[in-house]
Design an enzyme around this catalytic site. Sequence first.
Site, PDB file in Angstrom:
ATOM      1  N   CYS A 102       0.839  -1.204   0.000  1.00  0.00           N
ATOM      2  CA  CYS A 102       0.000   0.000   0.000  1.00  0.00           C
ATOM      3  C   CYS A 102       0.875   1.254   0.000  1.00  0.00           C
ATOM      4  O   CYS A 102       1.733   1.415   0.870  1.00  0.00           O
ATOM      5  CB  CYS A 102      -0.937  -0.003   1.211  1.00  0.00           C
ATOM      6  SG  CYS A 102      -2.017   1.425   1.197  1.00  0.00           S
ATOM      7  N   LYS A 147       1.391  -9.651  -0.364  1.00  0.00           N
ATOM      8  CA  LYS A 147       1.135  -8.887  -1.594  1.00  0.00           C
ATOM      9  C   LYS A 147       2.043  -7.666  -1.581  1.00  0.00           C
ATOM     10  O   LYS A 147       1.995  -6.867  -0.637  1.00  0.00           O
ATOM     11  CB  LYS A 147      -0.337  -8.480  -1.656  1.00  0.00           C
ATOM     12  CG  LYS A 147      -0.679  -7.655  -2.892  1.00  0.00           C
ATOM     13  CD  LYS A 147      -2.186  -7.554  -3.059  1.00  0.00           C
ATOM     14  CE  LYS A 147      -2.579  -6.728  -4.267  1.00  0.00           C
ATOM     15  NZ  LYS A 147      -2.455  -5.273  -4.047  1.00  0.00           N
TER      16      LYS A 147
HETATM   17  C1  LIG Z   1      -9.222   2.095  -4.769  1.00  0.00           C
HETATM   18  C2  LIG Z   1      -8.140   1.076  -4.564  1.00  0.00           C
HETATM   19  C3  LIG Z   1      -7.992   0.485  -3.321  1.00  0.00           C
HETATM   20  C4  LIG Z   1      -6.997  -0.487  -3.115  1.00  0.00           C
HETATM   21  N1  LIG Z   1      -6.891  -1.095  -1.903  1.00  0.00           N
HETATM   22  C5  LIG Z   1      -5.964  -2.063  -1.718  1.00  0.00           C
HETATM   23  C6  LIG Z   1      -5.877  -2.763  -0.482  1.00  0.00           C
HETATM   24  O1  LIG Z   1      -6.659  -2.557   0.452  1.00  0.00           O
HETATM   25  N2  LIG Z   1      -4.897  -3.698  -0.360  1.00  0.00           N
HETATM   26  C7  LIG Z   1      -4.024  -3.993  -1.386  1.00  0.00           C
HETATM   27  O2  LIG Z   1      -3.158  -4.847  -1.227  1.00  0.00           O
HETATM   28  N3  LIG Z   1      -4.103  -3.349  -2.558  1.00  0.00           N
HETATM   29  C8  LIG Z   1      -5.053  -2.410  -2.755  1.00  0.00           C
HETATM   30  N4  LIG Z   1      -5.156  -1.792  -3.967  1.00  0.00           N
HETATM   31  C9  LIG Z   1      -4.262  -2.213  -5.058  1.00  0.00           C
HETATM   32  C10 LIG Z   1      -4.922  -3.317  -5.897  1.00  0.00           C
HETATM   33  O3  LIG Z   1      -5.174  -4.479  -5.126  1.00  0.00           O
HETATM   34  C11 LIG Z   1      -4.018  -3.707  -7.089  1.00  0.00           C
HETATM   35  O4  LIG Z   1      -2.775  -4.157  -6.616  1.00  0.00           O
HETATM   36  C12 LIG Z   1      -3.784  -2.545  -8.043  1.00  0.00           C
HETATM   37  O5  LIG Z   1      -4.961  -1.800  -8.246  1.00  0.00           O
HETATM   38  C13 LIG Z   1      -3.271  -3.043  -9.410  1.00  0.00           C
HETATM   39  O6  LIG Z   1      -4.163  -3.974  -9.967  1.00  0.00           O
HETATM   40  P1  LIG Z   1      -5.214  -3.574 -11.138  1.00  0.00           P
HETATM   41  O7  LIG Z   1      -4.420  -2.978 -12.258  1.00  0.00           O
HETATM   42  O8  LIG Z   1      -5.895  -4.864 -11.495  1.00  0.00           O
HETATM   43  O9  LIG Z   1      -6.139  -2.545 -10.569  1.00  0.00           O
HETATM   44  C14 LIG Z   1      -6.128  -0.835  -4.175  1.00  0.00           C
HETATM   45  C15 LIG Z   1      -6.305  -0.239  -5.440  1.00  0.00           C
HETATM   46  C16 LIG Z   1      -7.301   0.697  -5.644  1.00  0.00           C
HETATM   47  C17 LIG Z   1      -7.468   1.313  -7.017  1.00  0.00           C
END
Ligand SMILES: Cc1cc2nc3c(=O)[nH]c(=O)nc-3n(C[C@H](O)[C@H](O)[C@H](O)COP(=O)(O)O)c2cc1C
Length: 350
Positions: A102, A147
């Site tokens: 994060c 992660k």
């Molecule tokens: C609004 C938002 C909230 C997120 N919250 C978390 C979270 O609580 N924990 C986490 O490990 N990643 C969090 N992420 C990251 C996502 O899990 C992911 O790693 C990232 O968006 C890239 O993947 P994507 O391209 O499929 O969106 C968040 C991403 C977004 C956009």
Amino acid sequence: MFRIGPVELQSNLLLAPIAGYTDLPFRILCRELGGVGIAYTDLLNANALLRGSERSLELAATNDLDRPCGMQLYGNGDDPLPEAAVWAIGHGAQVIDINMGCPVDKVAKKNGGSLLLRDCPATTLLAERIVKAVDRAGGGRVPVTAKMRLGWDPEHMVAPDLARRLADVGIAAVTVHGRYTVQFFSGSADWDAIGRVVEAVPSIPIIGNGDVVEPEHAKALIERSGCAGVMIARAALRTPWMFRRAATLLSTGTVGPDLSFNDKCRAILRHIDLMERFAKPWYGVKRLNQGIAWYGKTMGHIKPLKETIRTATTFDAMRAALHDWMTPERESVPAVLRGRELGLEPSEPA
Ligand SMILES: Cc1cc2nc3c(=O)[nH]c(=O)nc-3n(C[C@H](O)[C@H](O)[C@H](O)COP(=O)(O)O)c2cc1C
């Protein structure tokens, strides 16, 4: 079939933790639509969970429709992460995930998240303590995963080394979001760098993550990086039915047609039902007021429908608006606009 330690998953496609979105109703919705191997809660603060904070308990809520459930915890070496992990097992978690990615200041400046990428030896010790506590409490049934991002910045690409160290202390799988902390969500995910983690850690599944917007991207990420599974976040908010389409593509080589407009409305109607059943009304209405902006992105020109749902104050008003739009001629019309054709850059609200 795909495994994380002793836990068998129906597919190698994972619903990511997404703070503010991956509540119980949404996780159940994605599972019902098909193709999801496991779904994770939002990130949960270890201290707040153990304190019994009402919000944290709501975020950790799970039930039998939500299996297998991964609970994601965050904190640093001074926080009671092992104790929180044991709490999570007692409250329905089949997998415990540690957030090491994060980038948000509130988390990464003091509490954990990406901060854990800055001191790999200390993070490994922390992970070892969590694994030992979970093994004792869960009798070896509950795997611990991590992660992470690639590193804090491109000068510190730690993911291959950190993932190797974590595997050595019993972490059962590692998800890698192919960006650095300093990038937040800018630029594009580096799938080749995810491949470097796969090469460095052959002993456990590495799950690739970042910019998978269409079913074809899941296949491409696996082919490009060699990762064992794919985690999807933002695209799930737009198209929670994409897990099934991606799973079909991975198992048969053919993706099949997109859902019709009416089928997308039916999925949203189901989301409303699940919200009504499993969330507080004020929260459910607010969440769907926001959620329609995501759904609407692949449904063509529906500005009046989006506006009605965005401003609705009851579930029934949302239902009525959707039914008004579900005309017979929209039954078989595929909602043809897709991902990048729509100019959907993967950066969305962080
Ligand atoms: C609004 C938002 C909230 C997120 N919250 C978390 C979270 O609580 N924990 C986490 O490990 N990643 C969090 N992420 C990251 C996502 O899990 C992911 O790693 C990232 O968006 C890239 O993947 P994507 O391209 O499929 O969106 C968040 C991403 C977004 C956009």
